[in-house]
Enzyme design. Structure first.
Site, PDB file in Angstrom:
ATOM      1  CG  HIS A 181     -36.625 -57.399   7.537  1.00  0.00           C
ATOM      2  ND1 HIS A 181     -37.759 -58.155   7.355  1.00  0.00           N
ATOM      3  CD2 HIS A 181     -36.594 -57.067   8.849  1.00  0.00           C
ATOM      4  CE1 HIS A 181     -38.394 -58.257   8.523  1.00  0.00           C
ATOM      5  NE2 HIS A 181     -37.708 -57.592   9.447  1.00  0.00           N
ATOM      6  CD  GLU A 223     -41.360 -58.079   7.425  1.00  0.00           C
ATOM      7  OE1 GLU A 223     -41.185 -56.860   7.254  1.00  0.00           O
ATOM      8  OE2 GLU A 223     -41.668 -58.571   8.537  1.00  0.00           O
ATOM      9  CD  GLU A 239     -35.312 -59.132  12.488  1.00  0.00           C
ATOM     10  OE1 GLU A 239     -35.793 -58.455  13.401  1.00  0.00           O
ATOM     11  OE2 GLU A 239     -35.642 -58.990  11.298  1.00  0.00           O
ATOM     12  CB  SER A 250     -42.129 -61.877  19.006  1.00  0.00           C
ATOM     13  OG  SER A 250     -42.950 -62.044  17.849  1.00  0.00           O
TER      14      SER A 250
HETATM   15  P1  13P Z   1     -41.617 -58.054  15.449  1.00  0.00           P
HETATM   16  O1  13P Z   1     -40.879 -57.426  16.615  1.00  0.00           O
HETATM   17  O2  13P Z   1     -42.903 -57.356  15.150  1.00  0.00           O
HETATM   18  O3  13P Z   1     -41.713 -59.523  15.583  1.00  0.00           O
HETATM   19  O4  13P Z   1     -40.697 -57.781  14.143  1.00  0.00           O
HETATM   20  C1  13P Z   1     -39.356 -58.089  14.179  1.00  0.00           C
HETATM   21  C2  13P Z   1     -38.716 -57.558  12.961  1.00  0.00           C
HETATM   22  O5  13P Z   1     -38.964 -58.030  11.873  1.00  0.00           O
HETATM   23  C3  13P Z   1     -37.787 -56.428  13.102  1.00  0.00           C
HETATM   24  O6  13P Z   1     -37.082 -56.216  11.936  1.00  0.00           O
END
Ligand code: 13P
Length: 248
Positions: free
Chosen positions: A93, A95, A165, A210
């Protein structure tokens, strides 16, 4: 024919009370032909497993170590995820990459450890805003994916999921347009096909960033978008169910 998949990534949110409420809400009146999956924080996995018993909704974890056991304080082994009944594990991910410094090589090592222990990786890839503006989206995505494909080798590629993503769309309310998403998804499928056409045909590619109740249907109507990886909207049962329904 690829079965759509909708996965909720709860990130570091929730409490034992809210987890119960959320799962009860998701299970009540859920109508979809899609495979549905939630990724709770580790500490709530057992509670989620118990609450989901008897339903078709599956669960996984948001990360795992590439090591199986030993002196790795704070880490969670793929064997533990398997032991608790997880089928899928999220890896790479953005993050994890940006905040915790995970590299493509780290992600590839995790991919191998998961597959070798009977788990399905959900591999996240995607470009930052800066990379998109510099016109390097495709090469960034290719490098992230190809590192994993190369490291894993053909025999480990039977069962995994990709989540595209775009980093600039995560948690920002800025969604890729259906056209932007389809363009990258089609390219990812081409990269898979360069390795193996049947893998390209069967591997599901989710869009994340999103995705909400009001834009899920048009994103998932794209030929190469096989579902969604949902952050914020997966914490609201009603919204998550609308997205599941939109998937099929
Ligand atoms: P959001 O749907 O809050 O933008 O997050 C997406 C995400 O990072 C899913 O792993």
């Amino acid at each position: 024919m690829r079965q759509p998949l909708v996965a909720g990534n709860w990130k570091m949110n929730g409490s034992s009370g809210s987890v119960r409420e959320l799962i009860d809400g998701i299970l009540s009146g859920l109508e979809t032909k899609a495979e549905v999956l939630v990724f709770p924080p580790y500490l709530y996995v057992q509670q989620v497993r118990d609450l989901l018993q008897g339903s078709l909704v599956k669960f996984g974890v948001q990360n795992a170590s590439d090591k199986l056991s030993g002196a790795y304080t704070g880490e969670v082994s793929p064997l533990m995820a398997k032991d608790l009944g997880c089928e899928y594990v999220l890896i790479g991910h953005s993050e994890r990459r940006s905040i915790y410094g995970e590299t493509d090589a780290d992600v590839a090592a995790k991919f191998c450890a998961l597959v070798d222990n009977g788990l399905g990786p959900v591999l996240c890839i995607g470009e930052t805003l800066q990379e998109r503006e510099a016109g390097t989206t495709m090469s960034v995505v290719a490098e992230q994916l190809n590192t994993v494909l190369r490291t894993a080798g053909p025999e480990r590629l039977a069962n995994f999921v990709i989540a595209y993503e775009p980093v600039w769309a995560i948690g920002t309310g800025l969604t890729a347009t259906p056209g932007q998403a389809q363009e990258v998804h089609a390219y990812i499928r081409e990269l898979l096909a360069e390795n193996d056409q049947s893998m390209a045909d069967r591997t599901r590619i989710l869009y994340g960033g999103s995705m909400k109740a009001d834009n899920a249907a048009e994103l998932m109507a794209q030929a190469d978008v096989d579902g969604g990886l949902i952050g914020g909207a997966s914490l609201v049962a009603a919204d998550f169910k609308v997205i599941c329904h939109a998937a099929g």
